[in-house]
Design a protein around this motif. Structure first.
Motif, PDB file in Angstrom:
ATOM      1  N   ASN A   1      21.767  67.351   3.703  1.00 10.13           N
ATOM      2  CA  ASN A   1      21.209  67.385   2.355  1.00 10.13           C
ATOM      3  C   ASN A   1      19.939  66.546   2.240  1.00 10.13           C
ATOM      4  O   ASN A   1      18.991  66.945   1.565  1.00 10.13           O
TER       5      ASN A   1
ATOM      6  N   LEU B   1      29.309  68.948  -0.682  1.00  8.80           N
ATOM      7  CA  LEU B   1      29.207  67.668  -1.369  1.00  8.80           C
ATOM      8  C   LEU B   1      30.281  67.570  -2.457  1.00  8.80           C
ATOM      9  O   LEU B   1      30.993  66.573  -2.559  1.00  8.80           O
ATOM     10  N   SER B   2      30.419  68.620  -3.236  1.00  3.68           N
ATOM     11  CA  SER B   2      31.392  68.622  -4.339  1.00  3.68           C
ATOM     12  C   SER B   2      32.828  68.572  -3.835  1.00  3.68           C
ATOM     13  O   SER B   2      33.639  67.786  -4.341  1.00  3.68           O
TER      14      SER B   2
ATOM     15  N   ASN C   1      33.613  65.151  -2.290  1.00  3.30           N
ATOM     16  CA  ASN C   1      33.798  64.132  -3.319  1.00  3.30           C
ATOM     17  C   ASN C   1      35.114  64.328  -4.061  1.00  3.30           C
ATOM     18  O   ASN C   1      35.799  63.355  -4.388  1.00  3.30           O
TER      19      ASN C   1
ATOM     20  N   PHE D   1      34.022  57.419  -2.909  1.00  2.00           N
ATOM     21  CA  PHE D   1      33.478  58.476  -3.769  1.00  2.00           C
ATOM     22  C   PHE D   1      32.161  58.007  -4.397  1.00  2.00           C
ATOM     23  O   PHE D   1      31.147  58.702  -4.334  1.00  2.00           O
ATOM     24  N   ALA D   2      32.180  56.830  -5.015  1.00  2.00           N
ATOM     25  CA  ALA D   2      30.992  56.302  -5.683  1.00  2.00           C
ATOM     26  C   ALA D   2      29.860  56.054  -4.681  1.00  2.00           C
ATOM     27  O   ALA D   2      28.694  56.372  -4.955  1.00  2.00           O
TER      28      ALA D   2
ATOM     29  N   TYR E   1      29.373  57.540  -1.692  1.00  4.54           N
ATOM     30  CA  TYR E   1      28.867  58.817  -1.188  1.00  4.54           C
ATOM     31  C   TYR E   1      28.001  59.514  -2.232  1.00  4.54           C
ATOM     32  O   TYR E   1      26.888  59.968  -1.942  1.00  4.54           O
ATOM     33  N   LEU E   2      28.482  59.575  -3.459  1.00  5.87           N
ATOM     34  CA  LEU E   2      27.720  60.244  -4.508  1.00  5.87           C
ATOM     35  C   LEU E   2      26.418  59.498  -4.786  1.00  5.87           C
ATOM     36  O   LEU E   2      25.346  60.116  -4.885  1.00  5.87           O
ATOM     37  N   GLY E   3      26.487  58.184  -4.871  1.00  6.32           N
ATOM     38  CA  GLY E   3      25.284  57.391  -5.127  1.00  6.32           C
ATOM     39  C   GLY E   3      24.262  57.504  -4.012  1.00  6.32           C
ATOM     40  O   GLY E   3      23.066  57.721  -4.271  1.00  6.32           O
TER      41      GLY E   3
ATOM     42  N   THR F   1      23.987  59.902  -1.852  1.00 10.18           N
ATOM     43  CA  THR F   1      23.465  61.277  -1.821  1.00 10.18           C
ATOM     44  C   THR F   1      22.398  61.491  -2.881  1.00 10.18           C
ATOM     45  O   THR F   1      21.321  62.017  -2.592  1.00 10.18           O
ATOM     46  N   VAL F   2      22.671  61.089  -4.109  1.00 12.03           N
ATOM     47  CA  VAL F   2      21.710  61.303  -5.193  1.00 12.03           C
ATOM     48  C   VAL F   2      20.402  60.576  -4.913  1.00 12.03           C
ATOM     49  O   VAL F   2      19.316  61.170  -5.002  1.00 12.03           O
TER      50      VAL F   2
END
Length: 163
Positions: free
Chosen positions: A55, A97-98, A101, A113-114, A116-118, A120-121
């Motif tokens: 990504n 990604l979804s 997560n 989770f937080a 990985y999402l952070g 990634t964004v």
């Protein structure tokens, strides 16, 4: 002959009918590259390294395609568009990604989770921004060189190939 592409190939690539087959081929290449990276970079301690890597790289590369290749080269539009939709679209994945997560949430791994999402964004946005900046920086140099080269090859008086 247009650049290094023979006229018949150039004409075929510029045809609107070439778009679907090009997306199919590019999608195959993108999905294959993604699968290969998944095999090379397995999850580390439950952290989906491969998805993050594709990504980030995909966001960077898509900006190069959109900002540089599409606007500053003479490649056929269906070919360029199929690079974005097929190649990079099949390579990158919001679905993985979804689901990754969601799995982290279901496992109660809220910190992962937080994280990985952070990551990634912020990294994908940063990669897209870096790709745009690189494309902008490449643009003027490429455009000037391309114009000089085109003038040199189009000029009937240019016998020595001087630029």
């Amino acid at each position: 002959m247009r650049g290094n592409i023979p006229d018949a190939v150039d004409h075929a690539l510029r045809s609107p009918r070439s778009f679907a087959p090009l997306v199919l081929v590019m999608g195959f290449l993108g999905a294959t590259a993604r699968y290969a990276l998944e095999m090379l970079l397995p999850a580390q301690c439950g952290f989906p390294v491969a998805t993050l890597a594709v990504n980030i790289f995909g966001c960077f590369t898509l900006e190069i395609v959109n900002q540089f290749v599409a606007r500053r080269t003479s490649l056929p539009a269906p070919l360029v568009k199929s690079m974005g939709i097929g190649l990079i679209g099949a390579f990158t994945t919001i679905a993985a990604l979804s689901t990754e997560n969601l799995a982290l949430l279901q496992q109660g791994r809220f910190g992962m989770f937080a994280l990985y999402l952070g990551i990634t964004v912020f990294t994908t946005f940063g990669a897209a921004y870096a790709g745009k900046r690189l494309a902008d920086a490449m643009g003027p140099r490429y455009s000037a060189h391309h114009q000089v080269a085109a003038a040199a090859t189009d000029s009937p008086k240019n016998e020595g190939g001087a630029q």
